[in-house]
Design a protein around this motif. Structure first.
Motif, PDB file in Angstrom:
ATOM      1  N   MET A  16       0.833  -1.271  -0.031  1.00  8.59           N
ATOM      2  CA  MET A  16      -0.008   0.001  -0.060  1.00  8.59           C
ATOM      3  C   MET A  16       0.764   1.160   0.025  1.00  8.59           C
ATOM      4  O   MET A  16       1.945   1.122   0.619  1.00  8.59           O
ATOM      5  CB  MET A  16      -0.955   0.001   1.208  1.00  8.59           C
ATOM      6  N   THR A  17       0.185   2.183  -0.526  1.00  8.76           N
ATOM      7  CA  THR A  17       1.190   3.545  -0.649  1.00  8.76           C
ATOM      8  C   THR A  17       0.859   4.115   0.519  1.00  8.76           C
ATOM      9  O   THR A  17      -0.110   3.974   1.402  1.00  8.76           O
ATOM     10  CB  THR A  17       0.887   4.238  -1.910  1.00  8.76           C
ATOM     11  N   LEU A  18       1.806   5.172   0.848  1.00  6.86           N
ATOM     12  CA  LEU A  18       1.401   6.124   2.045  1.00  6.86           C
ATOM     13  C   LEU A  18       0.194   6.917   2.121  1.00  6.86           C
ATOM     14  O   LEU A  18      -0.590   6.870   3.244  1.00  6.86           O
ATOM     15  CB  LEU A  18       2.591   7.238   2.004  1.00  6.86           C
ATOM     16  N   LEU A  19      -0.506   7.417   0.989  1.00 10.90           N
ATOM     17  CA  LEU A  19      -1.745   7.803   1.032  1.00 10.90           C
ATOM     18  C   LEU A  19      -2.865   6.763   1.279  1.00 10.90           C
ATOM     19  O   LEU A  19      -3.722   7.014   1.982  1.00 10.90           O
ATOM     20  CB  LEU A  19      -1.970   8.772  -0.457  1.00 10.90           C
ATOM     21  N   GLN A  20      -2.732   5.736   0.861  1.00 13.14           N
ATOM     22  CA  GLN A  20      -3.665   4.669   1.235  1.00 13.14           C
ATOM     23  C   GLN A  20      -3.645   4.203   2.683  1.00 13.14           C
ATOM     24  O   GLN A  20      -4.657   3.929   3.251  1.00 13.14           O
ATOM     25  CB  GLN A  20      -3.403   3.398   0.469  1.00 13.14           C
ATOM     26  N   TRP A  21      -2.583   4.152   3.415  1.00 12.38           N
ATOM     27  CA  TRP A  21      -2.479   3.943   4.663  1.00 12.38           C
ATOM     28  C   TRP A  21      -3.078   4.991   5.498  1.00 12.38           C
ATOM     29  O   TRP A  21      -3.826   5.061   6.409  1.00 12.38           O
ATOM     30  CB  TRP A  21      -1.138   3.837   5.297  1.00 12.38           C
ATOM     31  N   GLN A  22      -2.917   6.327   5.049  1.00 16.25           N
ATOM     32  CA  GLN A  22      -3.555   7.423   5.744  1.00 16.25           C
ATOM     33  C   GLN A  22      -4.958   7.638   5.434  1.00 16.25           C
ATOM     34  O   GLN A  22      -5.721   7.963   6.346  1.00 16.25           O
ATOM     35  CB  GLN A  22      -2.871   8.848   5.149  1.00 16.25           C
ATOM     36  N   SER A  23      -5.474   7.109   4.314  1.00 15.75           N
ATOM     37  CA  SER A  23      -7.105   7.083   3.924  1.00 15.75           C
ATOM     38  C   SER A  23      -7.575   6.112   4.927  1.00 15.75           C
ATOM     39  O   SER A  23      -8.627   6.327   5.517  1.00 15.75           O
ATOM     40  CB  SER A  23      -7.029   6.786   2.569  1.00 15.75           C
ATOM     41  N   VAL A  24      -6.788   5.201   5.054  1.00 14.69           N
ATOM     42  CA  VAL A  24      -7.592   4.027   6.033  1.00 14.69           C
ATOM     43  C   VAL A  24      -7.620   4.482   7.545  1.00 14.69           C
ATOM     44  O   VAL A  24      -8.530   4.625   8.325  1.00 14.69           O
ATOM     45  CB  VAL A  24      -7.052   2.667   6.137  1.00 14.69           C
ATOM     46  N   TYR A  65      -4.401   5.904  15.028  1.00 14.66           N
ATOM     47  CA  TYR A  65      -5.659   6.100  15.114  1.00 14.66           C
ATOM     48  C   TYR A  65      -6.497   4.883  15.701  1.00 14.66           C
ATOM     49  O   TYR A  65      -7.599   4.811  16.203  1.00 14.66           O
ATOM     50  CB  TYR A  65      -6.471   6.882  14.208  1.00 14.66           C
ATOM     51  N   VAL A  66      -6.175   3.666  15.051  1.00 12.40           N
ATOM     52  CA  VAL A  66      -6.758   2.287  15.411  1.00 12.40           C
ATOM     53  C   VAL A  66      -6.755   2.066  16.926  1.00 12.40           C
ATOM     54  O   VAL A  66      -7.600   1.733  17.652  1.00 12.40           O
ATOM     55  CB  VAL A  66      -6.292   1.180  14.783  1.00 12.40           C
ATOM     56  N   LEU A  67      -5.622   2.484  17.570  1.00 15.45           N
ATOM     57  CA  LEU A  67      -5.268   2.547  19.058  1.00 15.45           C
ATOM     58  C   LEU A  67      -6.212   3.453  19.813  1.00 15.45           C
ATOM     59  O   LEU A  67      -6.865   3.078  20.721  1.00 15.45           O
ATOM     60  CB  LEU A  67      -3.996   2.759  19.566  1.00 15.45           C
ATOM     61  N   GLN A  68      -6.196   4.672  19.248  1.00 16.81           N
ATOM     62  CA  GLN A  68      -7.088   5.715  19.963  1.00 16.81           C
ATOM     63  C   GLN A  68      -8.683   5.114  19.919  1.00 16.81           C
ATOM     64  O   GLN A  68      -9.196   5.414  20.821  1.00 16.81           O
ATOM     65  CB  GLN A  68      -6.685   7.141  19.192  1.00 16.81           C
ATOM     66  N   PHE A  69      -9.053   4.694  18.575  1.00 14.68           N
ATOM     67  CA  PHE A  69     -10.293   4.367  18.827  1.00 14.68           C
ATOM     68  C   PHE A  69     -10.826   3.175  19.435  1.00 14.68           C
ATOM     69  O   PHE A  69     -11.532   3.206  20.290  1.00 14.68           O
ATOM     70  CB  PHE A  69     -10.516   3.713  17.035  1.00 14.68           C
ATOM     71  N   LEU A  70      -9.777   2.207  19.729  1.00 18.44           N
ATOM     72  CA  LEU A  70     -10.179   1.068  20.752  1.00 18.44           C
ATOM     73  C   LEU A  70     -10.104   1.841  22.144  1.00 18.44           C
ATOM     74  O   LEU A  70     -10.986   1.124  22.889  1.00 18.44           O
ATOM     75  CB  LEU A  70      -9.062   0.026  20.519  1.00 18.44           C
ATOM     76  N   LEU A  97      10.907   4.400  14.978  1.00 16.94           N
ATOM     77  CA  LEU A  97      11.397   3.108  14.983  1.00 16.94           C
ATOM     78  C   LEU A  97      11.549   2.524  13.514  1.00 16.94           C
ATOM     79  O   LEU A  97      12.499   1.819  13.539  1.00 16.94           O
ATOM     80  CB  LEU A  97      10.619   2.247  15.946  1.00 16.94           C
ATOM     81  N   GLY A  98      10.445   2.753  12.777  1.00 17.51           N
ATOM     82  CA  GLY A  98      10.413   2.118  11.649  1.00 17.51           C
ATOM     83  C   GLY A  98      11.068   3.086  10.196  1.00 17.51           C
ATOM     84  O   GLY A  98      11.032   2.297   9.148  1.00 17.51           O
ATOM     85  N   LEU A  99      11.499   4.210  10.576  1.00 12.44           N
ATOM     86  CA  LEU A  99      11.727   5.054   9.394  1.00 12.44           C
ATOM     87  C   LEU A  99      13.092   4.608   8.592  1.00 12.44           C
ATOM     88  O   LEU A  99      13.146   4.554   7.405  1.00 12.44           O
ATOM     89  CB  LEU A  99      12.115   6.461   9.795  1.00 12.44           C
ATOM     90  N   SER A 100      14.019   4.210   9.401  1.00  7.28           N
ATOM     91  CA  SER A 100      15.230   3.257   8.651  1.00  7.28           C
ATOM     92  C   SER A 100      15.221   2.181   7.864  1.00  7.28           C
ATOM     93  O   SER A 100      15.605   1.889   6.991  1.00  7.28           O
ATOM     94  CB  SER A 100      16.297   3.491   9.638  1.00  7.28           C
ATOM     95  N   ALA A 101      14.138   1.391   8.506  1.00  8.36           N
ATOM     96  CA  ALA A 101      13.773   0.341   7.935  1.00  8.36           C
ATOM     97  C   ALA A 101      12.976   0.225   6.671  1.00  8.36           C
ATOM     98  O   ALA A 101      12.915  -0.547   5.544  1.00  8.36           O
ATOM     99  CB  ALA A 101      13.418  -1.019   8.935  1.00  8.36           C
ATOM    100  N   PHE A 102      11.851   0.947   6.685  1.00 10.21           N
ATOM    101  CA  PHE A 102      10.743   1.215   5.967  1.00 10.21           C
ATOM    102  C   PHE A 102      10.692   2.519   4.923  1.00 10.21           C
ATOM    103  O   PHE A 102       9.937   2.495   4.138  1.00 10.21           O
ATOM    104  CB  PHE A 102       9.527   0.987   6.425  1.00 10.21           C
ATOM    105  N   GLY A 103      11.328   3.301   5.464  1.00  8.73           N
ATOM    106  CA  GLY A 103      11.236   4.680   4.719  1.00  8.73           C
ATOM    107  C   GLY A 103      10.009   5.400   5.064  1.00  8.73           C
ATOM    108  O   GLY A 103       9.514   5.230   6.096  1.00  8.73           O
ATOM    109  N   LEU A 104       9.916   6.425   4.151  1.00  7.00           N
ATOM    110  CA  LEU A 104       8.618   7.287   4.494  1.00  7.00           C
ATOM    111  C   LEU A 104       7.390   6.664   4.502  1.00  7.00           C
ATOM    112  O   LEU A 104       6.352   6.822   5.007  1.00  7.00           O
ATOM    113  CB  LEU A 104       8.745   8.308   3.490  1.00  7.00           C
ATOM    114  N   GLN A 105       7.334   5.481   4.153  1.00 10.47           N
ATOM    115  CA  GLN A 105       6.054   4.580   3.842  1.00 10.47           C
ATOM    116  C   GLN A 105       5.513   4.327   5.336  1.00 10.47           C
ATOM    117  O   GLN A 105       4.272   4.272   5.546  1.00 10.47           O
ATOM    118  CB  GLN A 105       6.278   3.293   3.128  1.00 10.47           C
ATOM    119  N   ILE A 106       6.429   4.378   6.455  1.00 10.46           N
ATOM    120  CA  ILE A 106       6.134   3.877   7.783  1.00 10.46           C
ATOM    121  C   ILE A 106       5.029   5.363   8.027  1.00 10.46           C
ATOM    122  O   ILE A 106       4.294   4.670   9.164  1.00 10.46           O
ATOM    123  CB  ILE A 106       7.363   3.711   8.563  1.00 10.46           C
ATOM    124  N   ALA A 107       5.187   6.288   7.782  1.00 14.86           N
ATOM    125  CA  ALA A 107       4.513   7.629   8.319  1.00 14.86           C
ATOM    126  C   ALA A 107       2.991   7.031   8.083  1.00 14.86           C
ATOM    127  O   ALA A 107       2.219   7.109   9.218  1.00 14.86           O
ATOM    128  CB  ALA A 107       4.785   8.886   7.689  1.00 14.86           C
TER     129      ALA A 107
END
Length: 91
Positions: free
Chosen positions: A1-9, A68-73, A50-60
């Protein structure tokens, strides 16, 4: 998934969090709303760092979703305790 798709969900969960959060503000407990927002932002920041070096900007985008899933729960659980919802129709 792209960065925008993660953020959309993640925005779907963000949209669900706002009414739950304002239920606490309306119940004169704004501190709970503030603390959950801080919790969400700390989770976002920690996952991104934590994930920036391993996954790049995609982790954002993924961190945004997880935050937000954690906050919702958390808000859903706390709202259930604050406002007791009855499963039966009122007569």
């Amino acid at each position: 998934m792209t960065l925008l798709q993660w953020q959309s969900v993640g925005n779907v969960f963000k949209l669900a969090c706002w009414p739950l959060g304002f239920a606490f503000v309306a119940a004169a407990r704004p501190r709970i709303f503030l603390l959950t927002k801080i919790y969400c932002n700390l989770a976002l920041m920690a996952l991104t760092c934590l994930g920036l070096s391993a996954f790049g900007l995609q982790i954002a985008g993924f961190a945004f979703l997880v935050g937000y899933v954690l906050q919702f729960l958390v808000l859903n659980r706390l709202a259930g305790r604050l406002h007791v919802f009855v499963g039966k129709a009122c007569h």
